[in-house]
Scaffold this motif. Sequence first.
Motif, PDB file in Angstrom:
ATOM      1  N   GLY A 117       0.821  -1.210   0.000  1.00  0.00           N
ATOM      2  CA  GLY A 117       0.000   0.000   0.000  1.00  0.00           C
ATOM      3  C   GLY A 117       0.851   1.254   0.000  1.00  0.00           C
ATOM      4  O   GLY A 117       0.589   2.206  -0.734  1.00  0.00           O
ATOM      5  N   LEU A 124      -6.931   2.169  -1.842  1.00  0.00           N
ATOM      6  CA  LEU A 124      -7.966   1.158  -1.607  1.00  0.00           C
ATOM      7  C   LEU A 124      -8.917   1.076  -2.800  1.00  0.00           C
ATOM      8  O   LEU A 124      -9.250  -0.019  -3.273  1.00  0.00           O
ATOM      9  N   PHE A 165      -7.189  -0.661  -5.612  1.00  0.00           N
ATOM     10  CA  PHE A 165      -7.069  -2.105  -5.371  1.00  0.00           C
ATOM     11  C   PHE A 165      -8.402  -2.797  -5.653  1.00  0.00           C
ATOM     12  O   PHE A 165      -8.448  -3.874  -6.241  1.00  0.00           O
ATOM     13  N   ARG A 166      -9.501  -2.131  -5.220  1.00  0.00           N
ATOM     14  CA  ARG A 166     -10.820  -2.734  -5.458  1.00  0.00           C
ATOM     15  C   ARG A 166     -11.075  -2.844  -6.943  1.00  0.00           C
ATOM     16  O   ARG A 166     -11.513  -3.869  -7.453  1.00  0.00           O
ATOM     17  N   ILE A 209      -8.247  -6.837  -6.352  1.00  0.00           N
ATOM     18  CA  ILE A 209      -7.435  -7.437  -5.308  1.00  0.00           C
ATOM     19  C   ILE A 209      -8.353  -7.696  -4.116  1.00  0.00           C
ATOM     20  O   ILE A 209      -8.927  -6.757  -3.570  1.00  0.00           O
ATOM     21  N   PRO A 220      -8.930  -5.666   0.185  1.00  0.00           N
ATOM     22  CA  PRO A 220      -7.894  -4.616   0.087  1.00  0.00           C
ATOM     23  C   PRO A 220      -7.564  -3.960   1.422  1.00  0.00           C
ATOM     24  O   PRO A 220      -6.409  -3.589   1.638  1.00  0.00           O
ATOM     25  N   ARG A 234      -5.003  -6.178   2.781  1.00  0.00           N
ATOM     26  CA  ARG A 234      -3.896  -6.475   1.878  1.00  0.00           C
ATOM     27  C   ARG A 234      -2.955  -5.286   1.698  1.00  0.00           C
ATOM     28  O   ARG A 234      -1.777  -5.485   1.413  1.00  0.00           O
ATOM     29  N   ILE A 235      -3.442  -4.069   1.865  1.00  0.00           N
ATOM     30  CA  ILE A 235      -2.509  -2.948   1.644  1.00  0.00           C
ATOM     31  C   ILE A 235      -1.412  -2.922   2.704  1.00  0.00           C
ATOM     32  O   ILE A 235      -0.380  -2.306   2.523  1.00  0.00           O
ATOM     33  N   VAL A 264      -0.682  -5.286  -8.272  1.00  0.00           N
ATOM     34  CA  VAL A 264      -0.135  -4.185  -7.472  1.00  0.00           C
ATOM     35  C   VAL A 264       0.734  -3.292  -8.356  1.00  0.00           C
ATOM     36  O   VAL A 264       0.657  -2.059  -8.290  1.00  0.00           O
TER      37      VAL A 264
END
Lengths: 341, 316
Positions: A123, A147, A150-151, A155, A158, A161-162, A177
């Motif tokens: 992130g 975020l 990522f959405r 991913i 998120p 995951r970040i 990423v």
Amino acid sequence: MNEKDIVLSVKNLNTSFISDRKEIKIVKNVSLDLKRATTLAIVGESGCGKSVTVHSIVKLMPKNARVKADYILYNQKRGDKITEFDLSKLEPYGKEMRALRGPDIGMVFQDPMSSLNPVYKVGDQVAEGLLEHNPKMSKEEAKEQVLAMFRELGIPDPENRINDFPYQFSGGMKQRVVIALAMICNPEIIIADEPTTALDVTIQAQIMELMKSLQTEKNKSIILITHNMGLVAEMADEVCVMYMGRIVEFGTLEHIFNNPSHPYTKALLRSVPVLGMEEGRLLETIPGITPNPAELKEGCEFADRCPDCRDECRKGTIPAFEVEPGHKVRCLNFNSFKEVD
Amino acid sequence: MLKFIIKKLLQMIPMLLVISLLVFIGLELTGIDPLSYMVSPDMAGSAENLERLREQMGLNDPLFTRYFRWVSEMLRGDFGYSIVSGTPISQIIAVRIPATIELALLALVFSTIIGVGIGIVSAIKQNGIIDYVGRVFAVVGQSIPQFFFGIILIQIFAVSMGWFPVGQRISPGGNWSRIQHLVLPVTTLTLSMCAVLMRYARNTMLDVMNSDYIKTARSKGIPEWKVIIKHGFRNAMRPVLVIICFRLPMLIGGSVVIESVFSWPGIGTIIASSVIAGDMPVIMVTTLMVAASILVASFLVDVFTALLDPRVRLGD
């Protein structure tokens, strides 16, 4: 078409490397135009200068490289305002060039395994560029944008995951990423340097679909470097075929696939594996090996491996001929057509 | 992170025990008879008397009984006595260790700053002037033995110029004289350590700066100094830190040569003299100290690497 619809225009790009006090030419007189909201594919086998060409354009070159070009024009479009930059005149790591990297030109590299810094959270790595180019943005705002990105890129989970590190991601997720990192500042041009080579086939398809949808939804212009003809057919609007640092054939997707003209393009298309090939039939290969760029003689670079090679192919520089509008071939077989540069 | 540190610390205990056992058995195998150093041949103690002395000192007990006695005494803080001088070993060490640590830490700090600094600059400005000078310096620094270099420094700066004292740690004259005493030995150690560190830092930094994630960082458009410090330096430091940390035991146990050249009253000189005199208890304790400092160094490497690299910290 308006001239300003060409987002990137490169004229006579020459790149050479200094090695053992010898200058080795890797990219020779490459000229190309990238039209806004289209995909230009650069195709060729390993070592033909595809990557060097795009890295020369964005000026991310090692110190022993010498890059020369008449111009590398980038037309920045902000609303209705169009600003022109000549990248060939800018300092590689100077302020102006840096300001373009990220918000205007995003890059996706070949190997997601090694293109993320192992010691920082993904992130933070994605947000770094965003914060750099928007000094007033707070960390929370940047996080929100990461975020959202990522959405958008699919991913999962998120929020958690970040805060993960690259080693906790699979290859396909890492490449997402990397794409997020290239896209976060909403650039006009995305340069994808073999974005799927290091991934397995099912993930390749996902990643390419993702890039295709980004392009159609957000009108991005993409330069796609690949040696995968299937990918070209899927993605490209226009195709540049490169061999030993030269563009040997250029045309639209239809030109290249329906009417391949240069012997090298033909050979390249014949060596694509096809499902349902007859039993016992071998996949065609191009005879010979790619020559060492330090030992190239004059004439056509493909001469030694070409089935149609003639004596005059080994003399001077071979010009390009326009075999149909917008379809150029650098081969003497077509010298009855109009010569173009 | 705290769990990681505690785990690593607990792992050191069995290691120390194994090492102490090895030291004990090793010295046993040398067959040195402590009595032969204690009792002068002129005193011509009868065999009977010697035997009684042995019995009294517990030297006839089985190996493991003696080993456990030694370990349990050390755990209670009793390190035993030097055979040669009769003083408690803890006292000898207490006097000597500040001198060694002073020398070691100063050399470590200076060589780290100079070595890593020059290394990083020569990597960034590859083939520049600093890189060339550094290369020459590294060859010279690595090929001249420490003791020889020390002697040259003494000859030039102490004997001919008279700027610094020839040796020893303290002479009357307060703090200024202490610094004067430190200059030559610290310079000698620093220069020879710098040479290796410099090359190592340069090469790892070069590797890192050519890696893909540096290209990614540049493609974000961040300034070059951020690329170098944030993305390059931190990754290049991991292998360099290993070298720096393992210099610590080398400096504590291994500056025997330098301490001898400069008559520096540290642990190194004690190790040398106790080996020559066959002073078993001192040899055992000092050897164990050197071993322990290696364990501490590897513990530091683990902690630093974990701080720098999440893969180590979160790996298991």
